[in-house]
Write a protein that holds these residues in place. Sequence first.
Motif, PDB file in Angstrom:
ATOM      1  N   VAL A 320       0.840  -1.199   0.000  1.00  0.00           N
ATOM      2  CA  VAL A 320       0.000   0.000   0.000  1.00  0.00           C
ATOM      3  C   VAL A 320       0.875   1.249   0.000  1.00  0.00           C
ATOM      4  O   VAL A 320       0.629   2.208  -0.736  1.00  0.00           O
ATOM      5  CB  VAL A 320      -0.950  -0.001   1.222  1.00  0.00           C
ATOM      6  CG1 VAL A 320      -1.653   1.343   1.366  1.00  0.00           C
ATOM      7  CG2 VAL A 320      -1.975  -1.121   1.103  1.00  0.00           C
ATOM      8  N   HIS A 321       1.899   1.228   0.814  1.00  0.00           N
ATOM      9  CA  HIS A 321       2.804   2.373   0.921  1.00  0.00           C
ATOM     10  C   HIS A 321       3.470   2.672  -0.417  1.00  0.00           C
ATOM     11  O   HIS A 321       3.593   3.842  -0.817  1.00  0.00           O
ATOM     12  CB  HIS A 321       3.866   2.066   1.986  1.00  0.00           C
ATOM     13  CG  HIS A 321       4.975   3.064   2.043  1.00  0.00           C
ATOM     14  ND1 HIS A 321       4.801   4.355   2.488  1.00  0.00           N
ATOM     15  CD2 HIS A 321       6.299   2.954   1.709  1.00  0.00           C
ATOM     16  CE1 HIS A 321       5.951   5.009   2.433  1.00  0.00           C
ATOM     17  NE2 HIS A 321       6.867   4.181   1.970  1.00  0.00           N
ATOM     18  N   GLN A 322       3.899   1.636  -1.102  1.00  0.00           N
ATOM     19  CA  GLN A 322       4.665   1.831  -2.338  1.00  0.00           C
ATOM     20  C   GLN A 322       3.790   2.115  -3.547  1.00  0.00           C
ATOM     21  O   GLN A 322       4.211   2.850  -4.456  1.00  0.00           O
ATOM     22  CB  GLN A 322       5.541   0.601  -2.603  1.00  0.00           C
ATOM     23  CG  GLN A 322       6.647   0.395  -1.572  1.00  0.00           C
ATOM     24  CD  GLN A 322       7.424  -0.880  -1.785  1.00  0.00           C
ATOM     25  OE1 GLN A 322       6.940  -1.818  -2.449  1.00  0.00           O
ATOM     26  NE2 GLN A 322       8.627  -0.959  -1.221  1.00  0.00           N
ATOM     27  N   LEU A 323       2.576   1.554  -3.577  1.00  0.00           N
ATOM     28  CA  LEU A 323       1.777   1.603  -4.806  1.00  0.00           C
ATOM     29  C   LEU A 323       0.525   2.473  -4.732  1.00  0.00           C
ATOM     30  O   LEU A 323       0.016   2.905  -5.776  1.00  0.00           O
ATOM     31  CB  LEU A 323       1.365   0.172  -5.211  1.00  0.00           C
ATOM     32  CG  LEU A 323       2.503  -0.829  -5.439  1.00  0.00           C
ATOM     33  CD1 LEU A 323       1.943  -2.195  -5.808  1.00  0.00           C
ATOM     34  CD2 LEU A 323       3.446  -0.323  -6.531  1.00  0.00           C
ATOM     35  N   ARG A 324       0.012   2.731  -3.528  1.00  0.00           N
ATOM     36  CA  ARG A 324      -1.297   3.383  -3.439  1.00  0.00           C
ATOM     37  C   ARG A 324      -1.242   4.809  -2.868  1.00  0.00           C
ATOM     38  O   ARG A 324      -2.283   5.467  -2.801  1.00  0.00           O
ATOM     39  CB  ARG A 324      -2.247   2.532  -2.580  1.00  0.00           C
ATOM     40  CG  ARG A 324      -2.540   1.150  -3.166  1.00  0.00           C
ATOM     41  CD  ARG A 324      -3.535   0.419  -2.274  1.00  0.00           C
ATOM     42  NE  ARG A 324      -4.826   1.079  -2.269  1.00  0.00           N
ATOM     43  CZ  ARG A 324      -5.915   0.626  -2.895  1.00  0.00           C
ATOM     44  NH1 ARG A 324      -5.844  -0.484  -3.611  1.00  0.00           N
ATOM     45  NH2 ARG A 324      -7.057   1.278  -2.825  1.00  0.00           N
ATOM     46  N   ILE A 325      -0.069   5.258  -2.462  1.00  0.00           N
ATOM     47  CA  ILE A 325       0.024   6.582  -1.834  1.00  0.00           C
ATOM     48  C   ILE A 325       0.898   7.478  -2.701  1.00  0.00           C
ATOM     49  O   ILE A 325       2.130   7.356  -2.708  1.00  0.00           O
ATOM     50  CB  ILE A 325       0.612   6.477  -0.403  1.00  0.00           C
ATOM     51  CG1 ILE A 325      -0.257   5.563   0.454  1.00  0.00           C
ATOM     52  CG2 ILE A 325       0.721   7.865   0.234  1.00  0.00           C
ATOM     53  CD1 ILE A 325       0.301   5.288   1.829  1.00  0.00           C
ATOM     54  N   PRO A 326       0.286   8.394  -3.451  1.00  0.00           N
ATOM     55  CA  PRO A 326       1.069   9.293  -4.314  1.00  0.00           C
ATOM     56  C   PRO A 326       1.988  10.178  -3.470  1.00  0.00           C
ATOM     57  O   PRO A 326       1.561  10.748  -2.467  1.00  0.00           O
ATOM     58  CB  PRO A 326      -0.001  10.130  -5.029  1.00  0.00           C
ATOM     59  CG  PRO A 326      -1.293   9.395  -4.819  1.00  0.00           C
ATOM     60  CD  PRO A 326      -1.155   8.653  -3.541  1.00  0.00           C
TER      61      PRO A 326
END
Length: 409
Positions: A320-326
């Motif tokens: 989530v940290h790497q892929l979902r948070i711009p």
Amino acid sequence: MDELPIGRRVAYWRGRRKMSQQVFADRLGKSKSWVDKVERGVRRLDKFSVLYEIADILQMDVQLLLGKDPERRADALNCIDQVEVQEIRAALERYDSMSAYFDAAPYPPPLDDMRKAVNHAWLTYQYGRYGMLTRALPKLLRDAQAADAAYGGEHAAEAAHLLGQVYQIASSVLRKLGECELAWLAADRSMAVAQRADDPLLAGIATTRVCNALVAMGRARPALELNVQIANRLAPTGSGMVSPAQLSVYGMLLLQGAMAASRIGDSASVDDLINGAAEAAARLGGDHNHYWTSFGPTNVELHRAAAAVELGDGGRAVEVHQLRIPEPAFNALLPERRAHHLLDIARGYAQIGDVANAGEALLRGDRLAASEIRCRPIAHEVMSDILRRTRGAPPSPIAELAEHMGVGV
């Protein structure tokens, strides 16, 4: 301060309360000469009844007056002064009619000044300056209590609203610093005051503070039920107009419900509640800070990662940290939110055995809001885990941070 004679301690705390010898003597029913002799050590203070009366007037715990300060933990040296915790406790635990709640009522602070002070306290919290905040909170609590006691008529609701916010600020910072029972007391007070302020949204966000304190005390299930119950009361109905503030408070109730559900391993409820919050955030259309919630799409993803950590799925949290948070949206959040998230991600990395990235996340969080990393018990657990699992000597930045935190290398 425990090495000082008791008279010197009386003088010290009288000075901290900005009280002259004459005013102090008048409130105590003694002469100014008597006070002067006590403070110089010429006259002994050997009656407990007088000691308790002095402690009451100085708005402090009698144990502190006797020099029996709580031991300072190593993790508190750069964080929170336990003397200030006791002052906050004294401000929260005063009920009798002679307390500071009523003492200052004839001369309450102007509401304009109170409004500015409360806004400053919120920003101090959201910038992660917890030590500064705990030093300011005792006076802010007393001032807000005095204003709430004194103002009536058209000003009564605003005074109650401000007091409710101060209780929420106190609850939030006390919970982060491990003072969970005091956090619950302050949050509970905030709910009662919110009803007098006649503001359902203030009551809604107060609910999240109560539930956070309950979770911290191991009472996750009632916290889940209460968050969901109040969220249902504030849920937008149909496709009609709904205020951004209502969406924000409603969304935060769902997110905190998800965090409570994650503590009891209820992954289905976690998904349902976070998805509901995501819908509210999409309807809100961006990240905002209504009612000091920092609610929006980015904060939803931060909670998605945090819930994954609580469920023991560190890999999911890192994903989530790497892929979902711009990154631009993340960088636009206030420091406390970002540092809190980096602490969660450090825990996630530690769960999957990546202690190098766990340490890097702690270092990034420390650069954003040092108190969020150096002062929170959970951060100390993560650092201890990193040190224990690092082969050989830890990298010097990690060793330095551990030293600042008071965690043994």
